[in-house]
Write a protein that holds these residues in place. Structure first.
Motif, PDB file in Angstrom:
ATOM      1  N   LYS A  23      44.453  41.075  33.200  1.00 37.16           N
ATOM      2  CA  LYS A  23      43.661  40.428  34.230  1.00 37.16           C
ATOM      3  C   LYS A  23      44.377  39.228  34.821  1.00 37.16           C
ATOM      4  CE  LYS A  23      39.851  42.829  33.681  1.00 37.16           C
ATOM      5  NZ  LYS A  23      40.428  44.004  33.090  1.00 37.16           N
ATOM      6  N   PRO A  24      44.277  39.061  36.128  1.00 34.88           N
ATOM      7  CA  PRO A  24      44.804  37.848  36.715  1.00 34.88           C
ATOM      8  C   PRO A  24      43.875  36.702  36.377  1.00 34.88           C
ATOM      9  CG  PRO A  24      43.663  39.139  38.362  1.00 34.88           C
ATOM     10  CD  PRO A  24      43.624  39.931  37.091  1.00 34.88           C
ATOM     11  N   SER A  25      44.387  35.481  36.382  1.00 28.13           N
ATOM     12  CA  SER A  25      43.515  34.376  35.999  1.00 28.13           C
ATOM     13  C   SER A  25      42.627  33.976  37.177  1.00 28.13           C
ATOM     14  CB  SER A  25      44.342  33.192  35.535  1.00 28.13           C
ATOM     15  OG  SER A  25      45.202  32.793  36.584  1.00 28.13           O
ATOM     16  N   ALA A  26      43.078  34.252  38.380  1.00 30.07           N
ATOM     17  CA  ALA A  26      42.230  33.906  39.514  1.00 30.07           C
ATOM     18  C   ALA A  26      41.087  34.898  39.597  1.00 30.07           C
ATOM     19  CB  ALA A  26      43.029  33.951  40.802  1.00 30.07           C
ATOM     20  N   HIS A  27      40.080  34.563  40.377  1.00 33.40           N
ATOM     21  CA  HIS A  27      38.983  35.489  40.543  1.00 33.40           C
ATOM     22  C   HIS A  27      39.496  36.687  41.305  1.00 33.40           C
ATOM     23  CE1 HIS A  27      35.780  32.449  39.702  1.00 33.40           C
ATOM     24  NE2 HIS A  27      36.885  31.766  39.752  1.00 33.40           N
ATOM     25  N   GLY A  28      39.141  37.849  40.871  1.00 28.59           N
ATOM     26  CA  GLY A  28      39.545  39.039  41.601  1.00 28.59           C
ATOM     27  C   GLY A  28      38.368  39.955  41.664  1.00 28.59           C
ATOM     28  N   ASP A  39      31.169  29.716  37.381  1.00 33.36           N
ATOM     29  CA  ASP A  39      32.473  30.214  36.974  1.00 33.36           C
ATOM     30  C   ASP A  39      32.665  30.346  35.464  1.00 33.36           C
ATOM     31  OD1 ASP A  39      32.365  27.545  36.744  1.00 33.36           O
ATOM     32  OD2 ASP A  39      34.218  27.089  37.802  1.00 33.36           O
ATOM     33  N   PRO A  78      36.301  31.229  31.470  1.00 32.16           N
ATOM     34  CA  PRO A  78      36.035  31.529  32.890  1.00 32.16           C
ATOM     35  C   PRO A  78      35.715  33.013  33.037  1.00 32.16           C
ATOM     36  CG  PRO A  78      38.140  30.397  32.603  1.00 32.16           C
ATOM     37  CD  PRO A  78      37.664  30.776  31.239  1.00 32.16           C
ATOM     38  N   ALA A 117      36.228  35.119  35.312  1.00 32.88           N
ATOM     39  CA  ALA A 117      37.252  35.985  35.906  1.00 32.88           C
ATOM     40  C   ALA A 117      38.233  36.510  34.859  1.00 32.88           C
ATOM     41  CB  ALA A 117      38.010  35.230  36.983  1.00 32.88           C
ATOM     42  N   THR A 118      38.312  35.858  33.690  1.00 30.46           N
ATOM     43  CA  THR A 118      39.280  36.316  32.694  1.00 30.46           C
ATOM     44  C   THR A 118      38.686  37.344  31.740  1.00 30.46           C
ATOM     45  OG1 THR A 118      38.724  34.585  31.134  1.00 30.46           O
ATOM     46  CG2 THR A 118      40.444  34.065  32.723  1.00 30.46           C
ATOM     47  N   LEU A 119      37.431  37.725  31.926  1.00 33.43           N
ATOM     48  CA  LEU A 119      36.799  38.657  30.994  1.00 33.43           C
ATOM     49  C   LEU A 119      37.095  40.106  31.372  1.00 33.43           C
ATOM     50  CD1 LEU A 119      33.273  37.040  30.673  1.00 33.43           C
ATOM     51  CD2 LEU A 119      35.301  36.617  29.309  1.00 33.43           C
TER      52      LEU A 119
END
Lengths: 407, 585
Positions: free
Chosen positions: A390-395, B98, B138, B140-142
């Protein structure tokens, strides 16, 4: 009476000073970091002594290095430092080409001067460049750069979302809009990357004006769709529920807020105008108080409560106060010893480091001792099997990932 | 708990209502599953419960929906927020904050619960959903499964009495789906929550349902009943029910366990027959068309003789090339070879020492949990990702170093979101563009579209197509370049059984024409139907690579239902069993 208390209390003190690892419960409020940074910035605005400015920048940089997380906003510090350097360079460049009002006798070099018509009197392009003028602009540029770097430090250390959360209830909805907008920027970047990849899959070049035009529309569509989805989710989760407020309270709120804002405007004008200093300050203060009361009353309409708001503990006060101490010390030093704070330019003198103000600036290092230490990052530790791709930014899920992988 | 009284919904600009004549009562504390083919209005029906339809989406709702006594006509979604929790198809579009903990608290903050109540419920929910270690992460990292659990948790904290879920497991790998379903079952059993959920992957969920609501066709009135009864008449049903109908079991089994109990007789009947050997690749006629010769018109079938000849000369050339010690001609090698491939992104090794060959006519399924490196491998094959180490050769070329325009004729990828490939306003414009991009003769793409997607007009907007139709269009666009290697990333997400069956037919045809196909998928049933070989990736490494029968039957997570029911016999799909029974009879 006994010999042991002294070492025991020293041990206790050391244990108390030893900063714990940061988590949700002991995180410093974003406001504390901002107060600290604004204190340093105030201090920087009070001096042009390059040694003191360097010391201030060093203090801010050390604290950032010691206490920042690996969150996206924390990486902005480098950008602020670069911006500061750019400001210094720009200030020097203007001084060289447009001249300066500083009289000087040490000519460094002479540029050809552009003859200007009469109506442009007072403006000079090119001509003599003196050492005094260069040193003066260097000092001024450094002051600005130090201010910027202090702001950058606060930006790197304080979570912007948490800062918005501490807004008064009446402004909460505006705060949420900003938070949502902030998470959208990375999503849109991910969309652009993904669509560029898709172009490649169809065998089209990924650059050029046509590509931008063809990608632009789907990206905007995607952003729009996502905002509609988030809006639906927020609505379904109770965003915007309001409490019934009697009409009288509503009107009072409006009057207080508007009146307060008017007072603030008039008060500021009074302070800045030549003859209004007498009524300016009281008017400003009264306006502020009225506006705050209005906002507070306005908060009654919202039924929201706050989950685990940041606590102002001892550590938060220490951090905020350390900034205030630095600012106060510099203001005091400026009154007592103006020469050391603003080293002379005409005639040129070497700046000296005034001992007491320098020692006061070092108080600004206190956060590096007392603020909780951020936990070691998720990225450098052992990555979880899931997180690996997974990228660390929101995707936007996996689609974003294909795109990221190319980037 | 939820009552629909003569509900019909009609959106502006449509000729007929999306939903009509819905007259249902969902009792309290039941898990009710909503099934039906794509486009029958399942999401709309779910939306009426939370009030998002029509308050948010527009449209005209007639009749009455009451939830816990509150009428959705007079209550806006925000006023139902304490009663109904809604999770949509894409959990990422659901999140407002977030971090995990803030997200769990968000709904309660909006409702104005007291801080100590919020704190307690967040802790309880973290434990209930097994999210305690992730509380500060965060979002987004899940992983996908974790995000889905956070999304469910975020609507659970206000203690809603009704939970509405739209395709909660479709995007998840089998293990993550089990995680989510276990949580749902716990909610229904322990907390008495009423759950209404729509799902295409019936094989995962139907055994947990107390009742099933079937929407048989767009605008048709729904039928509600016990799962076993509904599955008998439903146009969509999982393999276990299909097998049960085939074998004439009564009552119809819905879980592998029930089916195994009654499967003794069937196993005996099948004992003499042997499952078809999927291990060997059917001798491919030829790669569809040698690359490097763009613009050959005609349908794949017509191209076969020419191509066969080409391949022979190709092989000959390769032999010659080797004999003479000359560098191998780039067109000569029809086989895709990946050798010791490593891909690193930052510090993360996404792939390690991956070795894989895919021959023409072979279909390979890539499986593994979310984030195992499947998409990365596809990206490396298509040239979007540069290998850090090792080599990738597609048609003799290194994809990452080759001009995209040339690569289009050697390898094609249908991405997970087929919509990304579509830019134009009409199907005809897309086709014209695809012909130009691939340097194919005019009309090549249109002919493919007519074959894969009959009955779609030239001036249809790609946005108006259904999920399955869009996939078919993207597939046609990619096939225009006649790539010998075809890659598909998660092609069955959001497809119903009918669309899936069509896709299987199309892909089988392509493989028979000599296309090599690699699909990354979580769908074990699809892999069982299609793949000759299964490659399982974990943490970026190949952990299993072999014939589908062998790899899949031995794995509890990746075995299709038929294999689980008939183990130790190696039957993979219902159609294999049907063929064997018919041959025996």
């Amino acid at each position: 009476m006994t010999a042991s208390p002294a070492p025991a209390s020293a041990r206790l003190l050391r244990r108390a000073l030893h900063a714990p690892e940061a988590d949700r419960g002991n995180a410093l409020p974003a406001g504390a970091w901002w107060l600290w940074a604004l204190g340093l910035a105030t201090a920087a605005s009070r001096t042009t002594n390059p040694l003191l400015l360097g010391l201030l920048v060093g203090v801010a940089g050390y604290v950032v290095a010691a206490r920042r997380t690996d969150a996206p906003w924390a990486r902005s510090y480098g950008a602020f430092v670069k911006l500061g350097l750019f400001v210094v360079a720009l200030r020097l460049l203007f001084s060289v080409f447009l001249g300066s009002s500083i009289p000087g006798s040490h000519t460094v070099f002479v540029l050809p001067e552009l003859p200007l018509p009469d109506w442009a009197q007072g403006v000079r392009i090119g001509g003599r460049v003196t050492a005094e003028q260069l040193v003066f602009s260097l000092y001024e540029g450094m002051k600005l750069a130090a201010l910027l770097i202090c702001v950058g430090a606060a930006n790197a250390l304080a979570n912007p979302a948490r800062l918005l959360k501490s807004l008064p209830g009446a402004l909460y909805e505006a705060g949420v809009a900003v938070v949502v907008a902030m998470t959208f920027a990375p999503n849109m970047v991910a969309d652009v990357v993904r669509l560029r990849t898709a172009r490649r899959l169809r065998g089209r070049p990924t650059g050029g004006v046509r590509a931008v035009a063809q990608i632009g529309l789907p990206v905007l569509e995607g952003a729009l769709e996502r905002s509609v989805a988030v809006a639906a989710s927020m609505d379904a989760r109770g965003y915007g529920r309001t409490a019934q407020v009697p009409a009288a309270v509503r009107h009072t709120t409006n009057v207080l807020t508007l009146g307060g804002l008017l007072g603030v405007c008039a008060g500021t004008y009074g302070l800045l105008a030549a003859q209004g200093a007498v009524y300016g300050l009281p008017l400003l203060l009264a306006g502020l108080v009225t506006a705050m009361a209005g906002l507070r009353l306005g908060g009654r309409r919202s039924v929201r409560t706050r989950y685990r708001p940041d606590r102002w503990g001892v550590r938060a006060w220490l951090v905020a106060c350390s900034g205030a101490v630095v600012a106060a010390a510099m203001i005091w030093a400026g009154a007592v010893d103006p020469d050391a704070m603003r080293p002379g330019v005409v005639p040129l003198t070497a700046p000296v480091l005034p001992l007491w103000p320098a020692a006061a600036v070092l108080v600004g290092l206190l956060p590096a001792l007392v603020a909780p230490v951020p936990p070691s990052s998720y990225g450098t530790g052992k990555p979880s099997s899931y997180g690996a791709g997974k990228p660390s930014a929101h995707g936007t899920g996996k689609q974003a990932r294909i795109g990221k992988e190319q980037a | 708990m939820i009552r629909f009284e003569r509900v019909s919904v009609r959106y502006e600009g449509t000729e007929r209502p999306t939903l009509s004549g819905v007259d249902l009562t969902v009792p309290e504390g039941e898990l009710v599953l909503l099934v039906g083919p794509s486009g029958v209005g399942k999401s709309t029906l779910l939306g009426t419960v939370s009030g998002l339809v029509p308050h948010f989406t527009g449209g005209l709702l007639s009749g009455r929906v009451t939830v816990g006594g509150r009428d959705t006509r007079t209550h806006k979604p925000r006023e139902l927020a304490d009663l109904v929790g809604t999770v949509g198809q894409d959990p990422l579009a659901h999140f407002v904050t977030d971090t995990v903990e803030d997200e769990l608290a968000y709904g309660m903050e909006s409702l104005g619960l007291a801080p100590d109540v919020m704190r307690r419920r967040v802790e309880e929910t973290l434990d209930l959903l097994g999210l305690a270690e992730l509380r500060d992460r965060p979002i987004a990292t899940l992983s996908g499964g974790q995000q889905q659990r956070v999304a469910i948790g975020s609507v659970l904290t206000p203690h809603p009495r009704v939970l509405v879920l739209d395709e909660p497991t479709s995007a998840l790998d089998p293990a993550a789906a089990e995680e989510v379903l276990a949580v749902l079952q716990r909610l229904v059993h322990d907390l008495g929550t009423t759950v209404l959920m729509a799902e295409h992957r019936l094989e995962r969920v139907v055994q947990y349902a107390d009742q099933v609501v079937l929407l048989p066709a767009p605008g048709a009135a729904p039928v509600m009943g016990p799962p076993a009864e509904i599955m008998k008449v439903s146009p969509v049903r999982p393999p276990v029910a299909e097998l049960g109908l085939l074998a004439g079991w009564d009552p119809l089994p819905l879980s592998v366990r029930d089916a195994r109990r009654g499967a003794g007789g069937l196993r005996e009947r099948l004992a003499d027959a042997s499952p078809p050997e999927t291990a060997s690749v059917p001798e491919p006629p030829a790669p569809p068309e040698a690359p490097g010769e763009p613009g050959k018109p005609g349908m794949p079938g017509a191209a076969v003789p020419v191509a066969a000849e080409r391949q022979r000369t190709g092989r000959f050339a390769r032999l010659l090339g080797r004999g003479a010690g000359a560098p191998a001609a780039p067109v000569a090698d029809p086989v895709t070879r990946v050798d010791g491939l490593g891909v690193r992104r930052g510090r993360v090794e996404a792939l390690r020492r991956v070795t894989l060959t895919v021959a023409p006519g072979e279909t390979v399924a890539l499986m593994g949990r979310n984030g195992a490196g499947k998409s990365t491998l596809l990206g490396a094959l298509v040239g979007m990702i540069e290998p850090t180490s090792g080599t990738v050769r597609v048609g003799g070329l290194a994809p990452a170093r080759t001009d995209p325009r040339a690569m289009v004729r050697r390898v094609g990828l249908v991405p997970q979101e087929p919509r990304d490939l579509l830019y134009a306003d009409t199907v005809a414009a897309e086709c014209a563009a695809a012909d130009r991009d691939a340097g194919a003769a005019e009309g090549t793409c249109r002919a493919l579209v007519s074959e894969l997607l009959p009955g779609v007009g030239d001036d249809t907007h790609p946005r108006d197509l259904s999920e399955g139709q869009r996939l078919a269009l993207a597939l046609a666009l990619v096939l225009t370049g006649r790539p010998p290697l075809l890659l598909l990333d998660e092609p069955t997400r959001g497809l119903d059984y009918a669309a899936k069956a069509r896709l299987v037919g199309v892909l089988r045809g392509l493989a028979a024409e000599g296309h090599a196909i690699v699909l990354a998928t979580h769908d074990v049933e699809l892999a069982a139907e299609l793949a000759h070989r299964v490659v399982i990736l974990a943490d970026g490494e190949v952990v299993a690579d072999g014939p589908t029968g062998r790899v899949v039957v031995s794995s509890p997570a990746f075995a299709p239902q038929t294999a689980k029911i008939l183990a130790p016999q190696e039957w993979l799909t219902v159609s294999q069993v049907r063929a064997a029974l018919e041959a025996g009879a």
